[in-house]
Structures are given as C-alpha cells and as structure tokens.
Design a protein around this motif. Structure first.
Motif, PDB file in Angstrom:
ATOM      1  N   PRO A 190       0.822  -1.211   0.000  1.00 18.41           N
ATOM      2  CA  PRO A 190       0.000   0.000   0.000  1.00 18.41           C
ATOM      3  C   PRO A 190       0.859   1.265   0.000  1.00 18.41           C
ATOM      4  O   PRO A 190       1.923   1.309   0.614  1.00 18.41           O
ATOM      5  CB  PRO A 190      -0.798  -0.113   1.312  1.00 18.41           C
ATOM      6  CG  PRO A 190      -0.794  -1.556   1.638  1.00 18.41           C
ATOM      7  CD  PRO A 190       0.519  -2.085   1.158  1.00 18.41           C
ATOM      8  N   GLU A 219      -6.558  -0.184  -2.658  1.00 21.57           N
ATOM      9  CA  GLU A 219      -6.640   1.281  -2.631  1.00 21.57           C
ATOM     10  C   GLU A 219      -6.123   1.876  -3.936  1.00 21.57           C
ATOM     11  O   GLU A 219      -6.668   2.848  -4.458  1.00 21.57           O
ATOM     12  CB  GLU A 219      -5.835   1.858  -1.463  1.00 21.57           C
ATOM     13  CG  GLU A 219      -6.312   1.412  -0.105  1.00 21.57           C
ATOM     14  CD  GLU A 219      -5.498   0.266   0.447  1.00 21.57           C
ATOM     15  OE1 GLU A 219      -4.834   0.455   1.469  1.00 21.57           O
ATOM     16  OE2 GLU A 219      -5.540  -0.825  -0.149  1.00 21.57           O
ATOM     17  N   ARG A 245     -14.928   1.254  -2.548  1.00 21.84           N
ATOM     18  CA  ARG A 245     -13.735   2.112  -2.500  1.00 21.84           C
ATOM     19  C   ARG A 245     -13.806   3.190  -3.588  1.00 21.84           C
ATOM     20  O   ARG A 245     -13.431   4.344  -3.350  1.00 21.84           O
ATOM     21  CB  ARG A 245     -12.477   1.273  -2.695  1.00 21.84           C
ATOM     22  CG  ARG A 245     -12.163   0.312  -1.562  1.00 21.84           C
ATOM     23  CD  ARG A 245     -10.844  -0.409  -1.825  1.00 21.84           C
ATOM     24  NE  ARG A 245     -10.661  -1.568  -0.990  1.00 21.84           N
ATOM     25  CZ  ARG A 245     -10.152  -1.548   0.245  1.00 21.84           C
ATOM     26  NH1 ARG A 245      -9.803  -0.392   0.779  1.00 21.84           N
ATOM     27  NH2 ARG A 245     -10.009  -2.665   0.935  1.00 21.84           N
ATOM     28  N   THR A 256      -9.068   3.632   1.881  1.00 19.01           N
ATOM     29  CA  THR A 256      -8.651   2.486   2.701  1.00 19.01           C
ATOM     30  C   THR A 256      -9.809   1.971   3.540  1.00 19.01           C
ATOM     31  O   THR A 256      -9.699   0.913   4.163  1.00 19.01           O
ATOM     32  CB  THR A 256      -7.496   2.870   3.634  1.00 19.01           C
ATOM     33  OG1 THR A 256      -7.971   3.749   4.658  1.00 19.01           O
ATOM     34  CG2 THR A 256      -6.369   3.552   2.864  1.00 19.01           C
ATOM     35  N   THR A 258     -10.773   3.015   6.291  1.00 16.74           N
ATOM     36  CA  THR A 258     -10.491   3.118   7.726  1.00 16.74           C
ATOM     37  C   THR A 258     -11.403   4.138   8.381  1.00 16.74           C
ATOM     38  O   THR A 258     -11.913   3.924   9.489  1.00 16.74           O
ATOM     39  CB  THR A 258      -9.023   3.516   7.950  1.00 16.74           C
ATOM     40  OG1 THR A 258      -8.173   2.572   7.287  1.00 16.74           O
ATOM     41  CG2 THR A 258      -8.682   3.543   9.424  1.00 16.74           C
ATOM     42  N   ARG A 420      -3.104   1.740  11.010  1.00 11.62           N
ATOM     43  CA  ARG A 420      -2.686   2.185   9.675  1.00 11.62           C
ATOM     44  C   ARG A 420      -2.432   3.677   9.607  1.00 11.62           C
ATOM     45  O   ARG A 420      -1.761   4.161   8.701  1.00 11.62           O
ATOM     46  CB  ARG A 420      -3.765   1.803   8.652  1.00 11.62           C
ATOM     47  CG  ARG A 420      -4.007   0.313   8.583  1.00 11.62           C
ATOM     48  CD  ARG A 420      -5.080  -0.042   7.574  1.00 11.62           C
ATOM     49  NE  ARG A 420      -4.644   0.185   6.220  1.00 11.62           N
ATOM     50  CZ  ARG A 420      -5.339  -0.183   5.149  1.00 11.62           C
ATOM     51  NH1 ARG A 420      -6.490  -0.795   5.287  1.00 11.62           N
ATOM     52  NH2 ARG A 420      -4.890   0.056   3.934  1.00 11.62           N
ATOM     53  N   LYS A 476       2.006   3.011   4.696  1.00 13.82           N
ATOM     54  CA  LYS A 476       1.439   3.663   5.869  1.00 13.82           C
ATOM     55  C   LYS A 476       2.467   3.766   6.987  1.00 13.82           C
ATOM     56  O   LYS A 476       2.287   4.526   7.928  1.00 13.82           O
ATOM     57  CB  LYS A 476       0.228   2.888   6.395  1.00 13.82           C
ATOM     58  CG  LYS A 476      -0.755   2.439   5.339  1.00 13.82           C
ATOM     59  CD  LYS A 476      -1.404   3.584   4.594  1.00 13.82           C
ATOM     60  CE  LYS A 476      -2.401   3.056   3.579  1.00 13.82           C
ATOM     61  NZ  LYS A 476      -2.955   4.094   2.727  1.00 13.82           N
TER      62      LYS A 476
END
Length: 730
Positions: A190, A219, A245, A256, A258, A420, A476
């Motif tokens: 990533p 991603e 996404r 992501t 998140t 992350r 990340k």
C-alpha cells in the motif's frame, strides 16, 4: 502539465526529465554550458547536484531552456528539504546566548510590567502567584524580522559531511511519467497518503496509455478506477468492496475504508456505472455478497445515493443493498471459520481457510495458540505450507516478521500496537507462546517461498548503509518527505551537532506547536529534556517558544551528541493548542547534522538529512528516535508514531512514561530488513559486492542502496528508498 508532473518524477525517482528545446552553443564553454554550471552550483547550496550525464545534456540546450528548467527544479528540491519557507527563531542568535528558562520568563514579566497595556493585567496575575505566559506581550512571538535574524549569523562553512543528493538524467517527460504511474499503480504494498495523491494525478494523465499487468493493492485500484470512470473506460473490479472504495474516491473520502466517508450526490451516469459494476461482480460470483457485512453501514449509506430501485435491470446490485439492510442473508466466510473454532475443530478451520490463503496466514498465530494436540499443530502448519505459493509477498513477509518476534515472552512484557494511521498504544502481552518447532517450520517455509519469488539479480551491488532499513511492507509505515525510512529502520548518524526543526502554518485559528526532546538512559528512564519549559541543558538548547503561526513558525533544538547523558534521544512535536496536524495548512519535522566548526543559520538546507510531513492523527508526533550503540556511535530509529494526547496543553513532562514504553517496544522489536532479502538474493547472484562508495562496476548490476551512485551502467536495476517497495515480491 509539465509544472505538475515534473516534480513528481524528481521526488519519486530523483530523475530530471530531459526537456525538449532548441540547442545552445556547442561545448561546455558555450553560454548554455555556463548557465548549466550555474544551475549546478545553486543546487549545491541546497544539498543537490546534477549528475555528470545530466550536466552534459543540459549544456547542449539553449540558456533560456536551462534557466526555465533550473527555476522549476529549484522550487521542487527546496520544498523537498523544507527550504521553501522562512525559518525564523525566537532567540535571534540561537544556538548562542539562549537564556536560563526562569531568567527568560522573569524578563518577559518585567517587560509586561513596563508596558502600559499589560501592566495591570500582569500585576493582577502576580498577586495570585500564577502567571499565564501567553498573556505576556513579548512571549511567544518573534521579536525581530527574518532579515535581522539572518544578519546575526555567519555563512555556513562547507563540510565534507554535508548532504549531497544527485539528480540523474531522465528520459522524455512522458516516458518518465508513464514509468512512474506503472510503478505506483502496480505496487505490491500500500502507498502512503502522498503516494495515493500522486497516483491519482498520474492515473488521470495516463488513463489512455499502458496499464500495469496487475494492481494488487485495492486502494491503488480505487484511484485508478476513478480516472477510468472519468474517461469512460471500463472499471477494474472483482469484488463489491472495489466498488465501495471507488465510491469513496468519488467523494474525496478514505479509499482504505479506515475512516467513514460522507458520500456526495452522484450523477446518473456515475450511478449507472457503479450499479452495473456491482451487478456484474455478484452475477459472476454470488458468494461475494458475503463481503458486504464487513462494511454494512457504508453500503447502506451508498445505497441511499445510488437508488438501486430505479434500475431493475441490475437485480444483483440490488441484492448488495438488501444484504446491507439485513433483508437478505449472505453468510460471511469468517463466520464458518468461527463456527468450527467454537466447536474446537481447529483442523477443520485450517482446512476451510485454505480456500482463503491470505486469511489463513493472518490467522496462523491464533490457530496455533488454539491447538491442543501435536496433530492439530501439524495440520495447521501443513495447511500454511500448502497455500504459501498463493499468498502475496507482502503477507508472507509480514507473517515472517511476526513469528520471528513471537518468542516466549517474559512475565509483564508489553505489546505495541500501531494502526494504519500511525496511532500507537501499549498493552500487556497475555498471549500464550507459539511453540518453537512450529515457529521454525513456518519460518523455513516462508524463507523458501520468498527465495523462490525473488529475481535473479546477476551482479548484486549493495550499499552497506541500506542493510538495516526495514522492508516497506506498507507505505502507511512511512511518512511523506525526503530521507524518510520505514518504521523500524536504523540509519547511521554521523556528525557532532544534531539539530531538530519543526515548521507549521495555521489555517484559520491561532495554533501553538511545541518541539521537545527527551533524553533517556539504557533502561528508558528519563534523564532530562529540552522544551519551552527547559530552554537549555548540558546537551543543548531550545530556540524558544512560538505560540501563533499565521505566517508560519519554526522551532529548533540543538544537541551536542558528545554531551548527551544517556542512550536515547526522542524528539517530539506537541500540539499545545489550535489546529491538528491534518488541519494546519502545512507542518513538517526534520533534522540536520553539522560539525562543530560549522556555523551558519539555524536552518541550512544542505545539512538537512531528513524532512518528514506531519499529517497524522492525535496531538503528539514521534517521528524518530536516536540510539547510542555499544560502539558509541549514534543511529536513528524510525518511529512514525502518533499519540492521542490531551485536547490541549500537551507537554513532554506529561508523556514521559508513554513515550518510553512505545520506544522500548519499537527498539526491542526485530524488523525484517533489506539485509534479509539481500541474503536470500545472494544465493542466486553471480557475484555479491558491498559497495565502497567510490567505484562502480562497468557492467549492469542490481544495486540496492540509500542513493543511486553516479556512473552506474545504464542496464542496471536500482533500488533506493524511493522505490524499495519494488523489492517486495508479488
């Protein structure tokens, strides 16, 4: 477009795309040759230089073309090292003449008492026995101009140890941009926030050009799909989550997944494209409806924007939102696994997980802890060995690192967790151990599978300085910037004076960041610190507290490494008040190295070794730490951590225990480094050479190092921190 794309190539590849333009007078003595050498000399002042090939090529262009290239390039490299802003200091001749903290505060009080506007307020505070420093007129704001500060400092004396980053000759801009796009889009790990932002720009430019063979990171796929949607091209989706996404990307949200995304209203063509993609995925594999449960709430909110009931021709897309609303059942794969584990059928769970190799590998520790018999342990390891060829290289290496650190822990040992976003916390490690036979068997299988996937390097040329750099298993774990290495990396620190700096510029409201440094002994106990509450110590000096940054502000800490009492130095950035790291217009941290005889300004670009963006969550940033080894030499240990902190008034004194615990967790963890992959690659190499920093072979090599050497054979393959992710096998 060149002004937007050229800087990307320079930042990511340290290559300057070769401009097209009229030729200048022949030979280095011609006018264009003089301009090119002037360009090179100016670059030296900020710690860069042109490679021999690049200087020669520029010397053949017209002087005006070279001037235009120089102006653009200087803007880019100055921003890379933080030289695009003015770094002022509170104490004009810092690090000289920094006062004692108490004496300085008393001076500010005396000045406030002599000021008619503040006299009464200050006197009233004194009567209570407590003074608010922020109410004192001379505290927290610059007392001189930037020009006056510059006049108080001599020129920097050049030293052999000053940083020198070489810019190499690139190809045509379009070729360089395409190569960078393919590398970022096809990355096996990533990307960080900056990488995703750059990929988004590149994908829009390259949408009609070549495509990477695969886009393994979801991603990245979302960002590429955004460009393809805008261009009317077919989407690259094979799960319902791919579509989710993409919807997040359309709303400038978090691809992501998140953080939650507030979906925008979407046009009819976009709604039709997303619904058609969902319908095709589910029609081809109805079992993929089970993925909806993982992000049920986000799918429900997306359904409110897509209006699937208006499009009966895509019934499978409607099923996605029916599952999200609970109107249709789609049992998730992991629920089957949990059912087996609940029935104490570890062998059955391992057998079922072979259908999802990545999930099996991520569950290995739990499965092995759950086993009660040797037969069950053997079954779990055998299942992992069976599916290892189907697992991504990044997961293989992550699991390898995990089990390398999974030794039998001592009582009271702690675990450090980092999410992350870089948010970190510590908790007691209560897990039962994984037994050595299984650990060793898994490690051998992982090593063998990784070795099988690595390329045959031919002549392997290695810079010893890169061997302790942690493998970039995720972007990340690395902040955007220059000279930045992944979390857990070790890099040498060669110099007598170490100087940290932080710069921030607020967006809308008064914002006060505080730079501090904590000194710890070998048992992680506090020895001393430098901050606005302790301006000077035996180790060094603080440049003074700035409490408002409408035009930008800087703070510095100067350390004499030979005077440091202890083993660890931990620089930190605290948000005392105002906007967070992700809210300010700009914020970054870095460090410089100098020799004792070098003077110069508080900030000198060519002494900058690292500059890192501060864009994480929380109110306390821990970019890296400095460790003194048993040999007496200092090394940097990269952290990239953020603490939640308090809403306001964060200070180093209040976080000493937490910082020490986090530092211990990172320092005492063995990260998988370049050394590990280099040792595996060496088995297939025709020759392996540790580079002496001087001569390079006249044949193609596979080079792994911190900087690309000048003069490498053009057929060489090069891995530096900017593209180290390409070493991670797919």
């Amino acid at each position: 477009m060149v002004h937007r794309l050229e800087p990307l190539v320079i930042r990511h590849a340290r290559r300057l795309p070769m401009p097209s333009g009229p030729a200048g007078p022949a030979g280095p003595a011609g006018h264009s040759g003089v301009v090119a050498r002037q360009f090179d000399a100016t670059l030296l002042s900020v710690g860069f230089k042109l490679s021999a090939d690049l200087l020669e090529q520029l010397s053949g262009l017209s002087g005006e073309t070279v001037r235009q290239v120089a102006a653009r390039t200087l803007d880019t490299v100055r921003e890379m090292v933080g030289d695009h802003v003015q770094h002022n200091v509170y104490f004009v001749d810092f690090p000289a003449n920094v006062p004692d903290t108490f004496d300085f505060w008393m001076r500010c009080v005396a000045e406030a008492l002599s000021d008619d506007a503040s006299h009464d307020r200050t006197l009233a505070q004194l009567s209570t026995g407590v003074i608010d420093l922020l109410t004192l007129p001379s505290y927290g704001s610059y007392q001189h101009t930037y020009a006056e500060m510059l006049a108080a400092h001599d020129e920097l004396i050049a030293a052999a140890g000053d940083r020198m980053t070489v810019l190499h000759l690139g190809g045509a801009l379009e070729d360089e941009v395409t190569a960078l796009y393919l590398a970022l889009a096809g990355s096996t790990t990533p990307l960080g926030e900056e990488g995703l932002r750059d990929l988004r720009l590149l994908a829009g430019h390259c949408v009609d050009g070549p495509r990477p063979e695969a886009i393994p990171v979801r991603e990245n796929r979302a960002v590429v799909n955004l460009a393809r949607l805008d261009a009317g091209a077919s989407l690259l989706v094979d799960t319902v989550t791919d579509v989710l996404r993409l919807a997040c990307a359309l709303s400038d949200g978090d691809v992501t997944l998140t953080e939650p995304t507030r979906f925008r209203s979407l046009s009819r063509p976009v709604r039709r494209a997303l619904l058609a993609a969902l319908d095709a995925v589910v029609a081809q594999a109805p079992a993929k409806l089970a993925d909806v449960a993982t992000h049920r709430e986000m799918f429900k909110r997306l359904g409110e924007r897509l209006h699937p009931h208006e499009y009966p021709r895509w019934p499978h897309a409607a099923d996605v939102f029916a599952v999200a609303r609970g109107e249709k059942q789609a049992r998730a794969f992991d629920s089957h696994v949990e059912e087996l584990l609940g029935a104490d059928d570890v062998t059955g769970a391992a057998r079922l997980l072979t259908a999802a190799p990545g999930m099996l590998f991520r569950s290995l520790d739990r499965l092995l802890r759950t086993c009660r018999t040797q037969e069950e342990r053997d079954a779990v390891v055998a299942a992992a060995e069976q599916v290892a060829p189907q697992v991504s290289g990044r997961v293989l290496l992550s699991v390898r690192e995990h089990f390398h650190n999974r030794l039998e822990q001592e009582a009271g040992e702690q675990r450090v967790f980092v999410n992350r976003l870089g948010r970190a916390w510590v908790t007691a490690d209560t897990r039962p151990p994984v037994l050595p036979p299984e650990r060793e068997r898994l490690t051998a299988a992982l090593d063998a599978e990784t070795r099988r996937r690595l390329p045959r390097p031919g002549h392997l040329l290695i810079d010893p300085g890169v061997l302790d750099v942690a493998l970039p298993l995720s972007g990340k774990a690395t902040a955007a910037g220059m000279g930045v290495l992944p979390r857990g990396s070790l890099s040498p620190v060669d110099g007598e004076l170490l100087r940290f700096f932080v710069y921030w510029k607020q967006t809308a409201c008064s914002t006060d960041y505080d730079l501090s440094a904590l000194m710890l002994d070998d048992s992680y106990a506090t020895i001393s610190w430098l901050s606005y509450t302790n301006l000077s110590e035996l180790e060094g000096e603080h440049s003074g507290d700035i409490t408002n940054a409408p035009d930008g502000a800087s703070e510095f800490i100067n350390l004499r490494l030979g005077a440091v009492r202890g083993t660890y130095v931990v620089p930190q950035v605290y948000i005392f008040s105002g906007e967070g790291f992700e809210e300010v217009e700009e914020s970054f941290f870095g460090f410089m190295l100098r020799e004792t005889e070098q003077q110069g300004r508080p900030f000198e670009a060519r002494t900058v070794r690292m500059k890192s963006e501060l864009r994480g969550p929380g109110r306390v940033a821990l970019p890296l730490a400095f460790l003194r080894g048993s040999d007496g030499r200092w090394r940097a240990k990269w952290l990239h951590l953020y603490l939640k902190g308090a809403p306001s008034a964060n200070r180093v004194e209040g976080n000493r225990v937490t910082v020490a615990a986090l530092l211990r967790g990172v320092v005492e963890r063995d990260y998988l480094t370049v050394r590990y992959l280099a040792d595996l690659m060496a088995g297939h190499a025709t020759a392996t050479t540790l580079w002496d920093g001087k001569t390079v072979p006249d044949e193609p090599v596979t080079y792994i190092g911190l900087e690309r050497p000048d003069g490498l054979h053009p057929g060489s393959r090069v891995f530096t921190p900017e593209n180290l992710r390409d070493l991670i096998p797919g």
